[in-house]
Write a protein that holds these residues in place. Structure first.
Motif, PDB file in Angstrom:
ATOM      1  N   TYR A   1       0.812  -1.215   0.000  1.00 56.02           N
ATOM      2  CA  TYR A   1       0.000   0.000   0.000  1.00 56.02           C
ATOM      3  C   TYR A   1       0.844   1.263   0.000  1.00 56.02           C
ATOM      4  O   TYR A   1       0.499   2.238  -0.683  1.00 56.02           O
ATOM      5  CB  TYR A   1      -0.977  -0.002   1.169  1.00 56.02           C
ATOM      6  CG  TYR A   1      -1.828  -1.254   1.191  1.00 56.02           C
ATOM      7  CD1 TYR A   1      -2.541  -1.637   0.069  1.00 56.02           C
ATOM      8  CD2 TYR A   1      -1.879  -2.062   2.307  1.00 56.02           C
ATOM      9  CE1 TYR A   1      -3.293  -2.795   0.051  1.00 56.02           C
ATOM     10  CE2 TYR A   1      -2.629  -3.228   2.311  1.00 56.02           C
ATOM     11  CZ  TYR A   1      -3.333  -3.585   1.190  1.00 56.02           C
ATOM     12  OH  TYR A   1      -4.068  -4.736   1.166  1.00 56.02           O
ATOM     13  N   GLN A  28       1.968   1.830  -3.483  1.00 59.79           N
ATOM     14  CA  GLN A  28       0.839   2.259  -4.307  1.00 59.79           C
ATOM     15  C   GLN A  28       0.559   3.746  -4.089  1.00 59.79           C
ATOM     16  O   GLN A  28       0.347   4.498  -5.047  1.00 59.79           O
ATOM     17  CB  GLN A  28      -0.414   1.449  -3.963  1.00 59.79           C
ATOM     18  CG  GLN A  28      -0.350   0.014  -4.387  1.00 59.79           C
ATOM     19  CD  GLN A  28      -1.526  -0.800  -3.888  1.00 59.79           C
ATOM     20  OE1 GLN A  28      -2.314  -0.350  -3.063  1.00 59.79           O
ATOM     21  NE2 GLN A  28      -1.640  -2.017  -4.398  1.00 59.79           N
ATOM     22  N   ILE A  29       0.580   4.179  -2.830  1.00 62.47           N
ATOM     23  CA  ILE A  29       0.319   5.576  -2.505  1.00 62.47           C
ATOM     24  C   ILE A  29       1.387   6.475  -3.128  1.00 62.47           C
ATOM     25  O   ILE A  29       1.070   7.523  -3.704  1.00 62.47           O
ATOM     26  CB  ILE A  29       0.219   5.763  -0.974  1.00 62.47           C
ATOM     27  CG1 ILE A  29      -1.081   5.112  -0.478  1.00 62.47           C
ATOM     28  CG2 ILE A  29       0.300   7.229  -0.584  1.00 62.47           C
ATOM     29  CD1 ILE A  29      -1.174   4.972   1.031  1.00 62.47           C
ATOM     30  N   THR A  71       0.510   9.238  -6.045  1.00 67.71           N
ATOM     31  CA  THR A  71       0.889  10.630  -5.823  1.00 67.71           C
ATOM     32  C   THR A  71       1.783  11.135  -6.950  1.00 67.71           C
ATOM     33  O   THR A  71       1.563  12.218  -7.501  1.00 67.71           O
ATOM     34  CB  THR A  71       1.599  10.778  -4.459  1.00 67.71           C
ATOM     35  OG1 THR A  71       0.710  10.348  -3.427  1.00 67.71           O
ATOM     36  CG2 THR A  71       2.006  12.214  -4.199  1.00 67.71           C
ATOM     37  N   PHE A 101      -6.819  10.137  -4.737  1.00 69.08           N
ATOM     38  CA  PHE A 101      -7.172   8.977  -3.931  1.00 69.08           C
ATOM     39  C   PHE A 101      -7.366   9.434  -2.500  1.00 69.08           C
ATOM     40  O   PHE A 101      -6.992  10.537  -2.118  1.00 69.08           O
ATOM     41  CB  PHE A 101      -6.086   7.891  -4.003  1.00 69.08           C
ATOM     42  CG  PHE A 101      -4.784   8.297  -3.361  1.00 69.08           C
ATOM     43  CD1 PHE A 101      -4.501   7.959  -2.045  1.00 69.08           C
ATOM     44  CD2 PHE A 101      -3.842   9.027  -4.068  1.00 69.08           C
ATOM     45  CE1 PHE A 101      -3.313   8.340  -1.449  1.00 69.08           C
ATOM     46  CE2 PHE A 101      -2.650   9.410  -3.487  1.00 69.08           C
ATOM     47  CZ  PHE A 101      -2.381   9.073  -2.172  1.00 69.08           C
ATOM     48  N   VAL A 146      -7.023   7.692   1.575  1.00 69.88           N
ATOM     49  CA  VAL A 146      -6.526   6.548   2.328  1.00 69.88           C
ATOM     50  C   VAL A 146      -7.602   6.157   3.332  1.00 69.88           C
ATOM     51  O   VAL A 146      -8.047   6.984   4.126  1.00 69.88           O
ATOM     52  CB  VAL A 146      -5.202   6.870   3.050  1.00 69.88           C
ATOM     53  CG1 VAL A 146      -4.738   5.681   3.873  1.00 69.88           C
ATOM     54  CG2 VAL A 146      -4.138   7.268   2.047  1.00 69.88           C
ATOM     55  N   HIS A 176      -5.413   1.402   3.132  1.00 69.32           N
ATOM     56  CA  HIS A 176      -5.421   1.116   1.703  1.00 69.32           C
ATOM     57  C   HIS A 176      -5.814   2.372   0.933  1.00 69.32           C
ATOM     58  O   HIS A 176      -6.737   3.081   1.331  1.00 69.32           O
ATOM     59  CB  HIS A 176      -6.447   0.035   1.373  1.00 69.32           C
ATOM     60  CG  HIS A 176      -6.211  -1.254   2.071  1.00 69.32           C
ATOM     61  ND1 HIS A 176      -6.680  -2.445   1.578  1.00 69.32           N
ATOM     62  CD2 HIS A 176      -5.576  -1.579   3.224  1.00 69.32           C
ATOM     63  CE1 HIS A 176      -6.340  -3.435   2.395  1.00 69.32           C
ATOM     64  NE2 HIS A 176      -5.671  -2.923   3.400  1.00 69.32           N
ATOM     65  N   PRO A 177      -5.163   2.637  -0.208  1.00 66.97           N
ATOM     66  CA  PRO A 177      -5.592   3.766  -1.033  1.00 66.97           C
ATOM     67  C   PRO A 177      -6.918   3.432  -1.731  1.00 66.97           C
ATOM     68  O   PRO A 177      -7.100   2.321  -2.231  1.00 66.97           O
ATOM     69  CB  PRO A 177      -4.459   3.930  -2.041  1.00 66.97           C
ATOM     70  CG  PRO A 177      -3.824   2.587  -2.120  1.00 66.97           C
ATOM     71  CD  PRO A 177      -3.991   1.965  -0.770  1.00 66.97           C
ATOM     72  N   LYS A 178      -7.823   4.383  -1.718  1.00 68.43           N
ATOM     73  CA  LYS A 178      -9.133   4.229  -2.364  1.00 68.43           C
ATOM     74  C   LYS A 178      -9.137   5.121  -3.605  1.00 68.43           C
ATOM     75  O   LYS A 178      -8.979   6.333  -3.507  1.00 68.43           O
ATOM     76  CB  LYS A 178     -10.267   4.655  -1.432  1.00 68.43           C
ATOM     77  CG  LYS A 178     -10.213   4.043  -0.039  1.00 68.43           C
ATOM     78  CD  LYS A 178     -10.379   2.552  -0.057  1.00 68.43           C
ATOM     79  CE  LYS A 178     -10.387   2.018   1.365  1.00 68.43           C
ATOM     80  NZ  LYS A 178     -10.300   0.590   1.421  1.00 68.43           N
ATOM     81  N   VAL A 179      -9.316   4.503  -4.772  1.00 69.39           N
ATOM     82  CA  VAL A 179      -9.270   5.221  -6.040  1.00 69.39           C
ATOM     83  C   VAL A 179     -10.627   5.068  -6.724  1.00 69.39           C
ATOM     84  O   VAL A 179     -11.110   3.945  -6.903  1.00 69.39           O
ATOM     85  CB  VAL A 179      -8.158   4.656  -6.953  1.00 69.39           C
ATOM     86  CG1 VAL A 179      -8.071   5.441  -8.248  1.00 69.39           C
ATOM     87  CG2 VAL A 179      -6.814   4.658  -6.231  1.00 69.39           C
TER      88      VAL A 179
END
Length: 64
Positions: free
Chosen positions: A17, A20-21, A25, A31, A33, A38-41
């Motif tokens: 995670y 991914q962040i 970015t 997104f 967090v 977890h990143p939410k997209v």
């Protein structure tokens, strides 16, 4: 509404995670967090950014 964790991993190329962040970015994807870290997209944001058209109607997130 949101990409699945597997789809975020496929988009970014990373399973962890934090990585991914950093990728989201660096590539200027919006997104949030979640409380789980977890990143939410938003699916709609990715589809629009990639130049696609969403074929089926999904609920829309409205802020304010």
């Amino acid at each position: 509404m949101f990409l699945t964790p597997e789809e975020v991993a496929e988009l970014t190329g990373y399973k962890r995670y934090g990585a991914q962040i950093r990728w989201l970015t660096a590539h200027k994807y919006g997104f949030a967090v979640g409380g789980d870290g977890h990143p939410k997209v938003l699916r709609q944001a990715v589809i629009g950014r990639m130049g696609g058209v969403q074929s089926r109607k999904e609920p829309e997130l409205r802020l304010g």
